[in-house]
Enzyme design. Sequence first.
Site, mmCIF file in Angstrom:
data_model
loop_
_atom_site.group_PDB
_atom_site.id
_atom_site.type_symbol
_atom_site.label_atom_id
_atom_site.label_comp_id
_atom_site.label_asym_id
_atom_site.label_seq_id
_atom_site.Cartn_x
_atom_site.Cartn_y
_atom_site.Cartn_z
ATOM 1 N N GLN A 1 58.032 62.792 44.353
ATOM 2 C CA GLN A 1 58.096 64.225 44.068
ATOM 3 C C GLN A 1 57.190 64.563 42.898
ATOM 4 O O GLN A 1 57.073 63.801 41.941
ATOM 5 C CB GLN A 1 59.538 64.629 43.761
ATOM 6 C CG GLN A 1 59.733 66.128 43.622
ATOM 7 C CD GLN A 1 61.201 66.502 43.537
ATOM 8 O OE1 GLN A 1 62.073 65.713 43.916
ATOM 9 N NE2 GLN A 1 61.495 67.686 43.039
ATOM 10 N N SER B 1 60.388 56.647 43.431
ATOM 11 C CA SER B 1 61.627 57.415 43.596
ATOM 12 C C SER B 1 61.804 57.863 45.048
ATOM 13 O O SER B 1 62.094 57.048 45.918
ATOM 14 C CB SER B 1 61.635 58.598 42.626
ATOM 15 O OG SER B 1 62.873 59.260 42.651
ATOM 16 N N LEU B 2 61.604 59.143 45.337
ATOM 17 C CA LEU B 2 61.640 59.640 46.709
ATOM 18 C C LEU B 2 60.789 58.773 47.631
ATOM 19 O O LEU B 2 61.164 58.495 48.777
ATOM 20 C CB LEU B 2 61.126 61.084 46.744
ATOM 21 C CG LEU B 2 60.594 61.599 48.091
ATOM 22 C CD1 LEU B 2 61.746 61.779 49.064
ATOM 23 C CD2 LEU B 2 59.800 62.870 47.903
ATOM 24 N N ARG C 1 69.928 64.495 49.998
ATOM 25 C CA ARG C 1 69.621 64.005 48.655
ATOM 26 C C ARG C 1 68.932 65.080 47.831
ATOM 27 O O ARG C 1 69.274 65.321 46.661
ATOM 28 C CB ARG C 1 68.722 62.772 48.754
ATOM 29 C CG ARG C 1 68.291 62.156 47.425
ATOM 30 C CD ARG C 1 67.349 60.982 47.706
ATOM 31 N NE ARG C 1 66.952 60.234 46.526
ATOM 32 C CZ ARG C 1 65.860 60.460 45.797
ATOM 33 N NH1 ARG C 1 65.054 61.477 46.133
ATOM 34 N NH2 ARG C 1 65.555 59.705 44.757
ATOM 35 N N HIS D 1 66.665 60.606 37.140
ATOM 36 C CA HIS D 1 66.732 59.193 36.746
ATOM 37 C C HIS D 1 67.312 59.021 35.343
ATOM 38 O O HIS D 1 66.892 58.137 34.587
ATOM 39 C CB HIS D 1 65.365 58.527 36.877
ATOM 40 C CG HIS D 1 64.833 58.594 38.277
ATOM 41 N ND1 HIS D 1 65.417 57.900 39.322
ATOM 42 C CD2 HIS D 1 63.834 59.322 38.829
ATOM 43 C CE1 HIS D 1 64.785 58.182 40.437
ATOM 44 N NE2 HIS D 1 63.824 59.047 40.180
ATOM 45 N N GLN E 1 69.831 54.604 41.902
ATOM 46 C CA GLN E 1 68.460 55.017 41.622
ATOM 47 C C GLN E 1 68.382 56.408 41.010
ATOM 48 O O GLN E 1 67.553 56.671 40.137
ATOM 49 C CB GLN E 1 67.629 54.965 42.919
ATOM 50 C CG GLN E 1 66.148 55.220 42.725
ATOM 51 C CD GLN E 1 65.623 56.239 43.720
ATOM 52 O OE1 GLN E 1 66.140 57.340 43.818
ATOM 53 N NE2 GLN E 1 64.606 55.855 44.450
#
Length: 314
Positions: free
Chosen positions: A10, A89-90, A114, A199, A247
């Site tokens: 992202q 991440s994503l 999510r 995060h 995560q």
Amino acid sequence: MKIGLLFSGQGAQQVGMGADLYANVPEYQQVIDRASQVLGYDLAQLTAEDEQKLAQTQYVQPAILAMSTGIITALGDTLPKPIAGLGLSLGEYSALTAAGVMDYEQAVAIIKDRGAYMQAVGNANPGKMVAIMGDDQALIEGVLEKLQSQGKRVYAANYNTFAQLVIGGIAEDVDEAVTALTEAGIKRTVALPVSGAFHTPLLQEAADQLGERIADETFHEMTFPIYSNTTSDVFDIDQLHDVLTRQLMSPTYFAQALQKMLDAGVDTLIEVGPSSTLIKFAKKIAPKTVKRYAITDLESFNEVKALLTSEEGV
């Protein structure tokens, strides 16, 4: 040729992303349209026109997942089996989908939820994230630990390179950390345009929701290794539910995971998604002998595909 795939996270999004691929590559178009069926809205139209929605977590996350998957699908057999994959991440969901751990529609449905969880928690608990530039990351961690001991809610969030660490938390506490870091000798900081402190422990509620959401999901063995941001090691399928849940509120160790990929023998990096951000990170980590490419549009898609199919290879 030992390929390591990188999958955009992202923040890489931009209006019009993938539009030329959608118009000219049927295999890519089919992947985007399949996502639209799961999402319940026209993803191609949204990414082409709706800048406001594309700035929102709940919309941008499925868009980036679909674009990355569309590129991998369109490359087809011209892409040799990778040595490893890594997403930011994503981007981990894109990587896990490419490695067969998740079915595509399954991944889109999970990411739809999510993104909604993260959007809602970010709206309810606004946070701030700032990139701290400096190769003394122990100094940064020390400053954060001191502030945390004083009750401040500011945390290490993203280890993007060995000289860039993103911090996040409550806005006023992040501002206090930036001041303290500047006084400690840090010369450059960059505030990031995000709605929440991703995060970090501020995302606990979203992590709890995601944990419940994926509790009954079935995952498959990887067809090639995918490295986790959370552990910096290759995912263990038996622990996948737990690691993906953690995560959201744990730091990402992209730099450390990428280093392990390189140590495993990767000599060519290819990023797929809307931007070349991860390739730029890799430039700070990988030796110059490692080749680096990014597929972000039709032109770069055709260039990399031609290289992959040439006699010399990449």
